[in-house]
Motif scaffolding. Structure first.
Motif, PDB file in Angstrom:
ATOM      1  N   ARG A  88     -11.244 -50.407 -14.160  1.00 19.00           N
ATOM      2  CA  ARG A  88     -11.806 -49.052 -14.155  1.00 19.00           C
ATOM      3  C   ARG A  88     -12.997 -48.965 -13.188  1.00 19.00           C
ATOM      4  NH1 ARG A  88     -12.651 -48.187 -19.353  1.00 19.00           N
ATOM      5  NH2 ARG A  88     -10.917 -46.738 -19.757  1.00 19.00           N
ATOM      6  N   GLY A  89     -12.936 -47.975 -12.291  1.00 13.03           N
ATOM      7  CA  GLY A  89     -14.006 -47.766 -11.326  1.00 13.03           C
ATOM      8  C   GLY A  89     -14.003 -48.714 -10.141  1.00 13.03           C
ATOM      9  N   LYS A  90     -12.987 -49.575 -10.037  1.00 13.53           N
ATOM     10  CA  LYS A  90     -12.972 -50.575  -8.961  1.00 13.53           C
ATOM     11  C   LYS A  90     -11.748 -50.464  -8.054  1.00 13.53           C
ATOM     12  CE  LYS A  90     -15.611 -53.745 -11.865  1.00 13.53           C
ATOM     13  NZ  LYS A  90     -15.644 -55.036 -12.587  1.00 13.53           N
ATOM     14  N   ILE A  91     -10.952 -49.405  -8.241  1.00 10.08           N
ATOM     15  CA  ILE A  91      -9.781 -49.185  -7.403  1.00 10.08           C
ATOM     16  C   ILE A  91      -9.800 -47.761  -6.890  1.00 10.08           C
ATOM     17  CG2 ILE A  91      -8.311 -50.922  -8.515  1.00 10.08           C
ATOM     18  CD1 ILE A  91      -7.090 -48.639 -10.170  1.00 10.08           C
ATOM     19  N   PRO A  92      -9.229 -47.517  -5.702  1.00 12.40           N
ATOM     20  CA  PRO A  92      -9.169 -46.135  -5.184  1.00 12.40           C
ATOM     21  C   PRO A  92      -8.177 -45.306  -6.000  1.00 12.40           C
ATOM     22  CG  PRO A  92      -8.002 -47.639  -3.717  1.00 12.40           C
ATOM     23  CD  PRO A  92      -8.692 -48.496  -4.737  1.00 12.40           C
ATOM     24  N   PRO A  93      -8.297 -43.979  -5.966  1.00 12.26           N
ATOM     25  CA  PRO A  93      -7.425 -43.105  -6.774  1.00 12.26           C
ATOM     26  C   PRO A  93      -5.936 -43.296  -6.493  1.00 12.26           C
ATOM     27  CG  PRO A  93      -9.268 -41.868  -5.874  1.00 12.26           C
ATOM     28  CD  PRO A  93      -9.317 -43.220  -5.230  1.00 12.26           C
ATOM     29  N   GLN A  94      -5.574 -43.535  -5.250  1.00 14.51           N
ATOM     30  CA  GLN A  94      -4.161 -43.658  -4.887  1.00 14.51           C
ATOM     31  C   GLN A  94      -3.741 -45.117  -4.688  1.00 14.51           C
ATOM     32  OE1 GLN A  94      -2.271 -40.958  -4.971  1.00 14.51           O
ATOM     33  NE2 GLN A  94      -4.095 -39.729  -5.434  1.00 14.51           N
ATOM     34  N   ALA A  95      -4.354 -46.017  -5.412  1.00 16.51           N
ATOM     35  CA  ALA A  95      -4.041 -47.444  -5.259  1.00 16.51           C
ATOM     36  C   ALA A  95      -2.591 -47.724  -5.641  1.00 16.51           C
ATOM     37  CB  ALA A  95      -4.989 -48.272  -6.121  1.00 16.51           C
ATOM     38  N   THR A  96      -1.951 -48.608  -4.892  1.00 15.35           N
ATOM     39  CA  THR A  96      -0.583 -49.028  -5.213  1.00 15.35           C
ATOM     40  C   THR A  96      -0.617 -50.040  -6.353  1.00 15.35           C
ATOM     41  OG1 THR A  96      -0.606 -50.858  -3.645  1.00 15.35           O
ATOM     42  CG2 THR A  96       0.052 -48.704  -2.794  1.00 15.35           C
ATOM     43  N   LEU A  97       0.574 -50.330  -6.904  1.00 15.58           N
ATOM     44  CA  LEU A  97       0.661 -51.313  -7.974  1.00 15.58           C
ATOM     45  C   LEU A  97       0.171 -52.673  -7.497  1.00 15.58           C
ATOM     46  CD1 LEU A  97       3.390 -51.640 -10.613  1.00 15.58           C
ATOM     47  CD2 LEU A  97       2.796 -53.680  -9.305  1.00 15.58           C
ATOM     48  N   LYS A  98       0.526 -53.028  -6.259  1.00 12.77           N
ATOM     49  CA  LYS A  98       0.085 -54.318  -5.728  1.00 12.77           C
ATOM     50  C   LYS A  98      -1.437 -54.374  -5.622  1.00 12.77           C
ATOM     51  CE  LYS A  98       0.541 -57.359  -1.719  1.00 12.77           C
ATOM     52  NZ  LYS A  98       1.138 -57.556  -0.378  1.00 12.77           N
ATOM     53  N   GLU A  99      -2.051 -53.282  -5.152  1.00 15.97           N
ATOM     54  CA  GLU A  99      -3.509 -53.263  -5.020  1.00 15.97           C
ATOM     55  C   GLU A  99      -4.186 -53.372  -6.381  1.00 15.97           C
ATOM     56  OE1 GLU A  99      -3.886 -50.500  -0.968  1.00 15.97           O
ATOM     57  OE2 GLU A  99      -3.931 -49.584  -2.952  1.00 15.97           O
ATOM     58  N   ILE A 100      -3.610 -52.713  -7.397  1.00 15.03           N
ATOM     59  CA  ILE A 100      -4.194 -52.770  -8.748  1.00 15.03           C
ATOM     60  C   ILE A 100      -4.114 -54.187  -9.302  1.00 15.03           C
ATOM     61  CG2 ILE A 100      -3.910 -51.954 -11.111  1.00 15.03           C
ATOM     62  CD1 ILE A 100      -2.867 -49.307  -9.894  1.00 15.03           C
ATOM     63  N   ILE A 101      -2.941 -54.833  -9.168  1.00 12.29           N
ATOM     64  CA  ILE A 101      -2.761 -56.188  -9.691  1.00 12.29           C
ATOM     65  C   ILE A 101      -3.689 -57.161  -8.964  1.00 12.29           C
ATOM     66  CG2 ILE A 101      -1.122 -58.096  -9.882  1.00 12.29           C
ATOM     67  CD1 ILE A 101      -0.670 -55.814 -11.891  1.00 12.29           C
ATOM     68  N   ASN A 102      -3.773 -57.039  -7.620  1.00  9.47           N
ATOM     69  CA  ASN A 102      -4.637 -57.944  -6.853  1.00  9.47           C
ATOM     70  C   ASN A 102      -6.110 -57.763  -7.221  1.00  9.47           C
ATOM     71  OD1 ASN A 102      -2.492 -59.071  -5.514  1.00  9.47           O
ATOM     72  ND2 ASN A 102      -2.804 -57.939  -3.605  1.00  9.47           N
ATOM     73  N   THR A 103      -6.508 -56.509  -7.455  1.00  8.71           N
ATOM     74  CA  THR A 103      -7.902 -56.262  -7.846  1.00  8.71           C
ATOM     75  C   THR A 103      -8.206 -56.905  -9.197  1.00  8.71           C
ATOM     76  OG1 THR A 103      -7.908 -54.176  -6.626  1.00  8.71           O
ATOM     77  CG2 THR A 103      -9.609 -54.467  -8.298  1.00  8.71           C
ATOM     78  N   ALA A 104      -7.283 -56.746 -10.141  1.00  4.37           N
ATOM     79  CA  ALA A 104      -7.481 -57.348 -11.462  1.00  4.37           C
ATOM     80  C   ALA A 104      -7.576 -58.868 -11.360  1.00  4.37           C
ATOM     81  CB  ALA A 104      -6.347 -56.940 -12.389  1.00  4.37           C
ATOM     82  N   ALA A 105      -6.694 -59.473 -10.561  1.00  4.29           N
ATOM     83  CA  ALA A 105      -6.713 -60.921 -10.387  1.00  4.29           C
ATOM     84  C   ALA A 105      -8.020 -61.372  -9.739  1.00  4.29           C
ATOM     85  CB  ALA A 105      -5.516 -61.356  -9.551  1.00  4.29           C
ATOM     86  N   SER A 106      -8.502 -60.601  -8.750  1.00  6.93           N
ATOM     87  CA  SER A 106      -9.748 -60.958  -8.064  1.00  6.93           C
ATOM     88  C   SER A 106     -10.929 -60.915  -9.020  1.00  6.93           C
ATOM     89  CB  SER A 106      -9.988 -59.999  -6.893  1.00  6.93           C
ATOM     90  OG  SER A 106      -8.976 -60.124  -5.920  1.00  6.93           O
ATOM     91  N   ILE A 107     -10.948 -59.903  -9.878  1.00  8.27           N
ATOM     92  CA  ILE A 107     -12.040 -59.781 -10.851  1.00  8.27           C
ATOM     93  C   ILE A 107     -12.070 -60.997 -11.781  1.00  8.27           C
ATOM     94  CG2 ILE A 107     -12.862 -58.434 -12.814  1.00  8.27           C
ATOM     95  CD1 ILE A 107     -11.753 -55.937 -11.345  1.00  8.27           C
ATOM     96  N   CYS A 108     -10.873 -61.429 -12.222  1.00 12.82           N
ATOM     97  CA  CYS A 108     -10.798 -62.575 -13.135  1.00 12.82           C
ATOM     98  C   CYS A 108     -11.180 -63.876 -12.443  1.00 12.82           C
ATOM     99  CB  CYS A 108      -9.387 -62.678 -13.717  1.00 12.82           C
ATOM    100  SG  CYS A 108      -8.949 -61.320 -14.819  1.00 12.82           S
ATOM    101  N   LEU A 109     -10.720 -64.067 -11.209  1.00 12.32           N
ATOM    102  CA  LEU A 109     -10.795 -65.377 -10.560  1.00 12.32           C
ATOM    103  C   LEU A 109     -12.057 -65.591  -9.722  1.00 12.32           C
ATOM    104  CD1 LEU A 109      -7.059 -65.613  -9.471  1.00 12.32           C
ATOM    105  CD2 LEU A 109      -8.169 -67.059 -11.174  1.00 12.32           C
ATOM    106  N   SER A 110     -12.761 -64.522  -9.337  1.00 16.16           N
ATOM    107  CA  SER A 110     -13.915 -64.693  -8.454  1.00 16.16           C
ATOM    108  C   SER A 110     -14.964 -65.644  -9.019  1.00 16.16           C
ATOM    109  CB  SER A 110     -14.537 -63.326  -8.135  1.00 16.16           C
ATOM    110  OG  SER A 110     -13.703 -62.610  -7.245  1.00 16.16           O
ATOM    111  N   PRO A 111     -15.317 -65.585 -10.312  1.00 16.63           N
ATOM    112  CA  PRO A 111     -16.276 -66.573 -10.836  1.00 16.63           C
ATOM    113  C   PRO A 111     -15.772 -68.012 -10.703  1.00 16.63           C
ATOM    114  CG  PRO A 111     -16.065 -64.723 -12.330  1.00 16.63           C
ATOM    115  CD  PRO A 111     -14.981 -64.560 -11.315  1.00 16.63           C
TER     116      PRO A 111
END
Length: 870
Positions: free
Chosen positions: A288-311
């Motif tokens: 929430r609040g970290k993806i653009p409004p028209q994000a594709t499914l791939k962009e959403i999944i990659n963003t979620a993975a990045s949030i989890c794995l960055s630490p």
């Protein structure tokens, strides 16, 4: 029975058209076509033969007429063909066929396949494993997975996600399945993403690894499940269908796929859960609040993975560079381009991406390359220092292989900081730039002086270097000689604190010398022209040219030594530098020649123009020719100042000569006033009228008038006017083109006035003498009384009447008509009398008598009057 069977099939078709035809505007036309095919079906005798109607026949026999945008028969045919295809699509090909041999559409009674029913039937027979398989098939499209998997036989793909905060991607794997298959993906990478089967969940143990992220479809509605089953059923039917039916099943599967992908895109945030290290979170909560409004499914999944794995990435790669200055993340695809941009930046071609790459590796201080500020560059320098002077560091000490497959190093990193070889390339290039290392490749050594070679090498070659080694010391003796050669203080390069300033001054002087060399070379190649000749002979020209070209190469080679690091590779010896002094002498000589030519050229141009103004035999022209004969030799002997003095004096002499000639040929203001009065003199006007009388010497008057009109006034000329002009700017007096001097300034205009009076008197006496001739007097009686009176008055008084009228002139012409004129020119008279040869009186008389005989031959001697003219 045949009629009944046809009607049954037609009713089925019309029912499907009524309820499922998508093009409502053409629905009445579609129903008419089905009726037409039914009627035609009953006319064939055998209701099963593949005979029907073509689109043209349907158009013409049904007399179809539609409100089409183009009322054209061909356009109507095209419309009917489109409607026929839509009918077949709507009824799933049931009971209607096309005979490709004759392009006839017909009612196919036996073609009673209900494709939708078959798909539903097949879908109901599929178990959950099939649903998972086709769910993954849809997911692969939405995740933009390649058609070929990374591991054959497994749904595993190589994948990249962005490391948040560092703006660079990490490499890992995307799995459609559970971690049970993790070991099949080699080499080990930074992360593993799993999409778990939603319908037949696998049995596995979540080890809560920090590099694994799970995505699970937890909620879905009946619409999604129904469309997924039908999609799976259509795909399965496609596999076993005949060649003719495959397109129908493919089209129906595509329709279900569109519905499924739309549903997933619209509902992914609320239907998926993400599990990381045993903790489950809704996907929406995570991104929430970290993806653009028209994000594709791939962009959403990659963003979620990045949030989890960055630490985890931060923990695994501490002190890893941050690529914050790039607009988009650094990826495996664009990193080669960014590395090349950084290398080009170091060689002078500066771009934003090159600067961003160098800044990320801490190699820039503003616009200055400063490896000493980079922890990564300091690590390399410290390793080199530990080795000791003269020792090298091999590639294997800077790059370690983490995984090898079939003899190929798949994953390589630096032992410290875990940097990729691509990033190490940029660090080493910066150290070469600063002169801290020499970079050695097979058959090639790169130092600060030839750094530009790096931008021409491939990234693969750059990564596979041999070793690095410490740089050489500065060759101070040669550099001191160079600075002395350039007239710079040698201490600037000896003192480390002033070396950068010394190099700056050196480059400035080199550029200055290079400009002078190029200018001298240009003049030498032209032979140093002066007028129509050249100062240099062929041999000297070639000698100078060769020396200057070699000197140019020498200077250009110095341009790359613009840092102290590059000067460590200075290659010239003291003796080689001393040899360049000859070129300086040539440049000086060319400059002196050019300066001399520049100084005397204006004089030469002026004087050559002046020579065209004066008569050719003028003594001044001889002086100029004498100077020009030895001009080029005297320039070669460096007599420029003497030449300039002589030419300046010659110009001064010309100006004085011209002023005198101008004064001699031009009238002053007072003289011009006298000339104007003479031109208006009544005597001149009378003479012009009398000139119409043949007896009078008209040429005498013409000569006088020519004298008078030729004299031009000009009293404005000054010496200053002739400094830049060889002619008077007011009257353009040109002595060489001027007529012979005819104005006697000592006598002035009075002499011309006396001459006018003389002519006037002579003509008056000639007329009086002629009128007193007895033969002429006899003609007076021929005149009218008033005309005769004027003539007689002139004879008595000896004065011409004022004014002279045309009547008076005609009267004179009439009475003098019998008088014949015989002219003798002075030239002929001189020739007759010997042209200065002494003659006896008898010889003179004989010659003169012969001349008189010749000019009066055939004439009445009593009527002849001899006139001597010039």
């Amino acid at each position: 029975p045949n009629v009944r069977e046809v009607i049954e099939k037609v009713n089925i078709l019309k029912d499907k058209i009524t309820h499922g035809f998508t093009k409502k505007f053409y629905k009445p036309l579609a129903l008419r076509i089905i009726d037409a095919l039914a009627v035609h079906r009953l006319t064939t005798g055998d209701i099963f033969v593949p005979i029907g109607l073509t689109p043209e026949e349907l158009r013409d026999t049904l007399c179809l007429h539609l409100p089409l945008p183009e009322p054209n028969a061909d356009f109507l045919k095209t419309t009917i063909e489109s409607v026929l295809k839509e009918i077949i699509k709507t009824v799933s090909g049931q009971f209607i066929s096309l005979n490709p041999e004759n392009n006839q559409y017909y009612l196919d009674i036996k073609k009673d396949i209900d494709f939708d029913a078959l798909i539903v039937q097949r879908a109901e027979s599929l178990d959950d494993n099939y649903l998972d398989r086709y769910y993954f098939e849809i997911l692969a499209q939405l995740m933009e997975c390649p058609n070929v998997t990374y591991v054959p036989g497994f749904k595993i793909w190589w994948h990249e996600i962005v490391w948040l905060g560092h703006k660079i991607t990490r490499q890992g794997y995307l799995f459609f399945g559970a971690p049970n298959e993790r070991s099949t993906a080699q080499p080990p990478r930074d992360f593993y993403l799993y999409f778990l089967q939603p319908f037949a969940p696998p049995v596995f143990t979540d080890e809560k690894r920090p590099d694994e992220v799970f995505f699970m479809l937890k909620q879905y509605n009946e619409e999604f499940l129904s469309n997924l089953r039908l999609y799976a059923g259509a795909r399965e039917m496609f596999i076993t269908a005949t060649r003719h039916n495959k397109p129908i099943y493919a089209e129906k599967a595509e329709n279900y796929l569109k519905k499924l992908t739309r549903w997933l895109r619209e509902n992914i945030l609320t239907t998926y859960e993400v599990v990381y290290k045993g903790i489950s979170k809704p996907l929406l909560e995570l991104v929430r609040g970290k993806i653009p409004p028209q994000a594709t499914l791939k962009e959403i999944i990659n963003t979620a993975a990045s949030i989890c794995l960055s630490p985890y990435f931060e923990e695994r790669y501490p002190e890893y560079p941050k690529f914050s200055y790039f607009k988009s993340p650094v990826t495996t695809e664009n990193v080669p381009v960014y590395v090349q941009d950084a290398l080009k930046w170091l060689t002078g071609i500066k771009t934003k991406n090159g600067s961003a790459m160098l800044s990320a590796l801490e190699l820039l201080d503003g616009e200055k390359v400063a490896p000493e500020n980079s922890r990564y560059a300091r690590w390399v320098k410290e390793l080199l220092a530990e080795k000791g002077q003269g020792r090298v560091i091999n590639r294997s000490e800077l790059v370690e292989t983490l995984y090898t497959s079939q003899g190929i190093a798949d994953i390589e990193r630096t032992p410290k900081y875990q940097l990729e070889p691509e990033l190490l390339v940029v660090i080493l290039a910066a150290l070469v730039f600063s002169g801290d290392i020499i970079w050695v490749f097979p058959g090639q050594r790169i130092d600060a002086s030839n750094l530009h070679i790096l931008s021409k090498m491939s990234l693969s070659d750059l990564k596979n270097f041999k070793h690095i080694e410490p740089p050489k010391e500065l060759p101070l003796n040669a550099l001191k000689a160079l600075f002395e050669f350039l007239n710079l203080p040698p201490g600037l390069i000896v003192n480390k604190a002033t070396q950068e300033e010394g190099i700056r001054q050196m480059q400035k002087e080199v550029n200055n010398l290079l400009e002078k060399t190029l200018l001298a070379l240009q003049k030498v190649q032209a032979g140093i022209p002066c007028g129509e000749k050249k100062i240099l002979d062929v041999n000297t020209q070639q000698t100078y040219k060769t020396a200057l070209e070699n000197f140019k190469i020498f200077l250009e080679s110095l341009e790359r030594f613009d840092t102290p690091a590059k000067l460590r590779n200075f290659k010239y010896s003291v003796s080689e530098i001393a040899q360049q002094k000859e070129a300086l002498k040539i440049i000086k000589t060319v400059q002196i020649f050019s300066q001399t030519i520049d100084e005397i050229s204006p004089f030469l141009v002026y004087l050559n123009k002046a020579a065209q103004v004066l008569p050719r035999n003028h003594p001044w022209v001889d002086k100029l020719n004498s100077i020009q004969e030895k001009l080029y030799e005297r320039i070669r002997q460096n007599e420029g100042s003497i030449l300039k003095t002589e030419l300046k004096a010659l110009k001064e002499e010309y100006i004085n000569i011209y002023l005198k000639l101008h004064q001699k040929h031009r009238l002053t203001a007072s003289e011009d006033e006298k000339k104007k009065r003479l031109l208006k003199d009544k005597r001149l006007s009378v003479l012009r009228q009398l000139a119409n009388i043949p007896l009078l010497p008209r040429a005498q008057l013409a000569v006088f008038e020519d004298k008078l009109t030729t004299l031009k006034p000009c009293w404005q000329l000054t010496k200053a006017d002739l400094e830049g002009n060889v002619l008077c700017p007011h009257c353009h007096f040109h002595p060489a083109e001027e007529k012979e001097i005819i104005f006697n300034r000592s006598e002035g205009m009075d002499a011309l006035e006396d001459e006018l009076q003389t002519i006037y008197d002579e003509w008056t006496q000639t007329l009086l003498q002629s009128l007193n001739d007895p033969m002429v007097k006899g003609n007076l009686a021929l005149l009218k009384p008033e005309e005769r009176e004027k003539i007689e008055q002139f004879i008595q008084t000896g004065n011409l009447p004022e004014p002279i009228t045309n009547t008076f002139i005609k009267s004179l012409q009439q009475i003098l008509q019998g008088i014949e004129k015989a002219e003798i020119s002075l030239k002929r008279l001189k020739e007759t009398l010997g042209n200065g040869i002494p003659l006896t009186i008898d010889e003179v008389k004989e010659r003169f008598d012969k001349l008189l005989f010749e000019i009066t031959r055939g004439k009445d001697k009593n009527r002849v009057r001899v006139v001597v003219r010039e």
